[in-house]
Design a protein around this motif. Structure first.
Motif, mmCIF file in Angstrom:
data_model
loop_
_atom_site.group_PDB
_atom_site.id
_atom_site.type_symbol
_atom_site.label_atom_id
_atom_site.label_comp_id
_atom_site.label_asym_id
_atom_site.label_seq_id
_atom_site.Cartn_x
_atom_site.Cartn_y
_atom_site.Cartn_z
ATOM 1 N N TRP A 293 30.064 35.303 113.273
ATOM 2 C CA TRP A 293 31.180 36.169 113.656
ATOM 3 C C TRP A 293 30.767 36.904 114.922
ATOM 4 C CZ3 TRP A 293 32.701 39.249 108.583
ATOM 5 C CH2 TRP A 293 33.334 38.382 107.690
ATOM 6 N N ASP A 294 31.266 36.482 116.059
ATOM 7 C CA ASP A 294 30.945 37.151 117.317
ATOM 8 C C ASP A 294 32.073 38.127 117.635
ATOM 9 O OD1 ASP A 294 29.915 38.000 119.656
ATOM 10 O OD2 ASP A 294 29.769 36.029 120.607
ATOM 11 N N LEU A 295 31.945 39.363 117.124
ATOM 12 C CA LEU A 295 32.968 40.390 117.310
ATOM 13 C C LEU A 295 32.653 41.294 118.495
ATOM 14 C CD1 LEU A 295 33.365 41.339 113.530
ATOM 15 C CD2 LEU A 295 34.547 39.560 114.824
ATOM 16 N N THR A 320 32.911 31.963 115.895
ATOM 17 C CA THR A 320 34.295 32.409 115.915
ATOM 18 C C THR A 320 34.355 33.916 116.118
ATOM 19 O OG1 THR A 320 36.372 32.467 114.647
ATOM 20 C CG2 THR A 320 34.333 32.695 113.394
ATOM 21 N N ASP A 321 35.494 34.395 116.658
ATOM 22 C CA ASP A 321 35.763 35.827 116.693
ATOM 23 C C ASP A 321 36.891 36.196 115.738
ATOM 24 O OD1 ASP A 321 37.968 34.784 117.967
ATOM 25 O OD2 ASP A 321 37.677 35.849 119.856
ATOM 26 N N ASP A 322 37.268 35.230 114.887
ATOM 27 C CA ASP A 322 38.321 35.427 113.886
ATOM 28 C C ASP A 322 37.694 35.275 112.505
ATOM 29 O OD1 ASP A 322 40.477 35.394 112.182
ATOM 30 O OD2 ASP A 322 41.501 33.709 113.140
ATOM 31 N N ILE A 323 37.597 36.368 111.766
ATOM 32 C CA ILE A 323 36.900 36.325 110.473
ATOM 33 C C ILE A 323 37.606 35.433 109.469
ATOM 34 C CG2 ILE A 323 35.958 38.641 110.808
ATOM 35 C CD1 ILE A 323 38.009 39.586 108.692
ATOM 36 N N LEU A 335 25.557 33.923 107.193
ATOM 37 C CA LEU A 335 26.536 34.535 108.086
ATOM 38 C C LEU A 335 25.786 35.413 109.073
ATOM 39 C CD1 LEU A 335 29.451 35.410 108.932
ATOM 40 C CD2 LEU A 335 29.246 37.222 107.200
ATOM 41 N N VAL A 337 26.484 38.209 112.047
ATOM 42 C CA VAL A 337 27.545 39.107 112.513
ATOM 43 C C VAL A 337 27.036 39.855 113.742
ATOM 44 C CG1 VAL A 337 29.093 40.992 111.903
ATOM 45 C CG2 VAL A 337 28.366 39.364 110.146
ATOM 46 N N GLU A 352 36.506 43.572 106.726
ATOM 47 C CA GLU A 352 35.400 42.674 107.081
ATOM 48 C C GLU A 352 34.181 42.940 106.202
ATOM 49 O OE1 GLU A 352 36.895 42.616 111.722
ATOM 50 O OE2 GLU A 352 35.408 44.045 111.014
#
Length: 873
Positions: A293-295, A320-323, A335, A337, A352
């Motif tokens: 998860w690349d937020l 992805t940037d969409d969880i 995972l 993050v 999240e």
């Protein structure tokens, strides 16, 4: 500009906040203004506001300017073109002559983010405007590519005509940063999408071979009201999910491989087009992955992804940037993050955090990094899982990092985005993993909770370098999570053989997978089965009596023998053992004689009249059957009549669950320990009973063959085989044989076969052979069968292969997913042999058909079978 109005309300050109406009700095340098240049109709003076409440402020300011004249009119239309881009069309009419000078036509897209933060410019383009004389007109078109995440109901198209000079520049008291009448706007137009889908379908998760439907009634709106738009749909990958629309019903069908597909729904009404999209993730229970998860607003995930891929080979590493794009499941090995470092950091939400906590509760592994997430940000439900004590907000002092515990002896320099990070300490039994040696605080903690594992850091791991590398750190974390390596070894087929006089390639199921098989070929036709076999008995325990069954050679699925059940007395039993754990696939091939019915059951255990029934299944003469599982006649289903079909039950004693299949299609699933009368029973499996019974009104006559017990594990179910010749894949089959064609006598060939499991493919088992075929036209054909097509998916041609045991009439037809016949490939008399026919993707009229799923159906004498193929363009 609304079509019948002659004024325009400017929208902010944002340079700050979370949604800065494109090219803001360049535009500010060119024009010296921090907002859109002002309107100067009739050179009137006015105020300009900024910040929250902009829309209301502008409406008030410009409310008095409705009648201010402009030298031109602009009519703006916004639409979506065939590429999915936003197309803006501006029709301009000059109502007055303007001085010949420099003017620009500006195209902008704005996006409404909230009621208080109304709009910001997200796309911008300008070109010269050269209409000067009254009555002159022109049409101007430009396209922009929107973001997939945009809500198109909140997107606006703006077109402005701007005078490129600085005449009459002045400022307003209190707002020295805003010079007015610089590059004045002469006219503007505003457009929204006439046709939109205001409530798009949320991202979906599907299982393998699942069908989902959605009602699209009133799904599209035209100028705010629901309309029956003309709908169409396409899938980004129809091998994963096929999408079709019938009227206003959207149907999604997932296939036997997991992955992600984007579904685009297109609507057309009154000449306008609109499109809305959502993602469908098809979950293959055995497809393993690591999810990132690349937020982080300044992403660094691609570098981390490349590093993880160097050490993780059991599945895919997805970024992805969409969880919601990739669900966290039992097959997610870890995972990662990424929350970023101040001032470009992301604050983890409660939703999240809840997803992460649930994943850890189910035995997951999580790495999370963030400069402020541990001390400065509000703690969430998942933070306690890391056993981290946040000491302080820290200072700008991280330049070197030392490794500890499983990273002991390693050291790095740090060049991340910012070195102002939270200072941490472990809560025992968590341990220090990374520290700042210069100042003496911890910046990374590892925790093995027994049921899950976590690593938390307050710096960006991709900023590590120097003496050791990013790969060194990632390798240690992968080992700590115990997810390195290529995953479990999948056993290949065994006992390969090729009949060099016929080209028939045969093999046995992988060792340890095939528990037991009786194909009836070891017995003499015309003699009772229990008399000849020590493995079969009867309900009464005697052989050769009225409840024994005859072996016959008049009809068979494989080879030449089967067992015929007719009359009222046959009652054959095979005891497999007393199984109380494990997963078992018990199946048999069944042939229901036209005009008759049949029956068999599976038992928790066999003990005469005290036996316990786990499943009973009735096959009717009409092709309708009844299943008894947890209750009598709990489900009615359909089955073939007059052709062989597979009847299979998968029993998972460890989960106390069972699934029943006809020809590979699941019919029903239930709690296995509940008996067929609804009583709580034993979670065990022991026997099958083939009894002379049938649905009410039907006489009994049926055949059974190839009774099989496969011993499985939940993650390693054998599905089929891939067959190769000299390294080239020839096709896929459910059988353990393949007939090679067009072989050259005396030439050395290499036959190969892979076992295809639900979690992957085995290594290739091979055998060399030299054919010595006396007469290629006299092949010995074991049975009539529709083998499959290759390649699949295909473009533009595929080859469909089938075998005929006996000469006769054959019909081979292709149907679309709606059941409509596309083309007849064969309708003729053919000889007993192996046959191949090509389909070029065209219908009866020679027209190329569209991409999608198609079915091909073969009928020969009493044999009927159909299979699926996919055309991709």
């Amino acid at each position: 500009m609304y079509e019948d109005e002659d004024f325009f309300i400017p929208l902010l050109w944002e340079g700050d906040g979370p949604h800065p406009s494109p090219n803001y700095d360049t535009r500010y340098a060119n024009y010296g203004v921090q907002a859109l240049p002002s309107s100067a109709f009739d050179a009137e003076v006015f105020d300009l506001g900024g910040g929250a409440g902009v829309l209301a402020r502008y409406q008030t300011i410009y409310g008095d300017r409705v009648n201010v004249s402009s030298p031109m009119e602009i009519d703006v239309v916004m639409n979506i073109d065939n590429n999915g881009d936003v197309e803006i069309t501006a029709d301009v009419l000059l109502t007055e002559t303007i001085p010949t000078d420099d003017y620009n036509l500006l195209f902008l897209l704005t996006n409404e983010y909230s009621a208080s933060y109304h709009s910001t410019v997200t796309r911008y383009y300008e070109e010269p405007f050269t209409l000067y004389n009254s009555g002159a007109s022109g049409q101007f078109i430009h396209t922009f590519t929107p973001e997939p995440s945009w809500d198109m109901a909140k997107v606006r198209a703006v077109v402005l005509v701007q005078h490129q000079n600085t005449t009459g520049v002045f400022t307003v008291t209190g707002y020295p940063q805003y010079p007015f009448n610089m590059y004045p706007i002469l006219q503007g137009g505003l457009a929204t999408f006439p046709l939109i889908a205001p409530n798009p379908i949320a991202n979906q998760e599907m299982q393998l071979n699942e069908t989902a439907t959605f009602d699209l009634t009133d799904y599209f709106y035209y100028q705010g009201s629901p309309v029956a738009a003309t709908l169409s749909v396409q899938s980004s990958d129809p091998t994963i999910v096929d999408a079709s629309i019938n009227g206003t019903t959207l149907t999604l069908e997932s296939f036997n491989n997991g992955g992600l597909a984007q579904i685009d729904i297109m609507g057309e009404y009154s000449g306008y087009n609109a499109m809305t999209s959502f993602n469908v993730f098809v979950l293959n229970p055995t497809d393993r992955n690591v999810i990132i998860w690349d937020l982080d607003p300044t992403p660094s995930g691609s570098a981390l992804q490349s590093s993880i891929e160097n050490f993780y080979s059991a599945g895919d590493v997805v970024l992805t940037d969409d969880i919601n794009q990739y669900p966290l499941s039992s097959t997610t090995d870890a995972l990662f993050v990424l929350l970023g470092i101040y001032s470009n950091n992301y604050t983890l939400s409660d939703a999240e955090a809840s997803l992460m906590a649930t994943y850890l509760d189910n035995g997951g592994n999580v790495y999370m990094e963030g400069g402020d997430t541990w001390y400065y940000d509000t703690q969430t439900s998942v933070h306690p899982y890391f056993n981290i004590d946040p000491l302080s907000d820290g200072g700008s002092d991280l330049s070197n990092v030392d490794g500890h515990d499983f990273l002991a002896g390693m050291s790095w320099t740090y060049s991340g985005e910012n070195n102002w990070i939270d200072q941490l300490a472990p809560i025992a039994p968590a341990v220090t993993l990374f520290s700042n040696p210069t100042v003496g605080y911890d910046c990374g903690i590892a925790y093995d909770a027994g049921t899950y594992k976590t690593v938390g850091t307050s710096f960006e791991i991709t900023g590590l370098g120097g003496t050791n590398t990013l790969d060194d750190a990632v390798s240690g974390i992968i080992d700590f999570f115990d997810i390195g390596g290529a995953g479990p070894t999948l056993d290949p087929p065994i006992n390969l053989a090729v009949d060099e006089t016929t080209g028939l390639f045969t093999w046995d199921a992988p060792a340890g997978n095939n528990g037991w098989l009786d194909d009836m070929e070891a017995y003499t036709p015309g003699v009772y089965l229990a008399v000849q076999s020590d493995e079969w008995t009867t309900w009464s325990g005697t052989s050769g009596g009225s409840d024994d069954g005859f072996v016959v050679d008049e009809n068979a699925y494989s080879g030449s023998n089967s067992v015929k059940v007719e009359g009222t007395s046959t009652d054959l039993v095979h005891e497999f053992g007393t199984f109380t754990s494990g997963v078992y696939d018990v199946s048999m091939m069944v042939y229901i004689e036209p005009g008759y019915g049949g029956y068999y059951n599976l038992l928790h255990y066999f003990n005469g009249s005290s036996s316990e029934w786990g499943m009973e299944v009735y096959f009717g003469s009409s092709g309708t059957g009844d299943l008894c599982a947890t209750a009598q006649n709990i489900l009615t289903f359909t089955h073939p009549v007059g052709s062989w079909f597979e009847s299979k039950c998968i029993i998972d004693l460890d989960s106390d669950w069972a699934e029943y299949y006809i020809d590979g299609t699941m019919i029903y699933e239930w709690q296995w320990s509940i008996d067929t009368n609804g009583n709580p029973g034993s979670c065990e499996f022991g026997a099958t009973d083939i009894y002379a019974s049938a649905p009410t009104g039907d006489d009994v006559m049926f055949y059974f063959d190839d009774v099989t017990l496969n011993v499985l594990t939940p993650s390693r179910e054998l599905q089929s085989y891939n067959v190769y010749l000299d390294g080239t894949m020839m096709g896929n089959t459910d059988d353990s044989e393949w007939m090679f064609e067009d072989l050259v006598n005396g030439q050395t060939y290499t036959a190969g076969v892979e076992a295809v499991y639900d979690e992957g493919v085995s290594t290739l088992a091979t055998i060399d052979f030299v054919p010595n075929i006396v007469n290629a036209n006299n092949n010995i054909i074991a049975k009539t069968e529709l083998n499959g097509n290759y390649p699949n998916p295909f473009n533009p041609t595929t080859n469909i292969s089938f075998s005929l045991k006996n000469s006769g009439h054959v019909k081979l037809e292709v149907y679309n997913i709606k059941g409509e016949k596309v083309v007849t490939l064969i309708d003729d008399e053919l000889t007993a042999d192996d046959h191949v026919v090509a389909w070029n993707g065209k219908d009866t009229n020679g027209k190329q058909v569209s991409s999608g799923v198609y079915f091909y159906k073969m009928k020969a004498a009493d044999y009927t079978s159909s299979k699926k193929m996919i055309l991709l363009k």
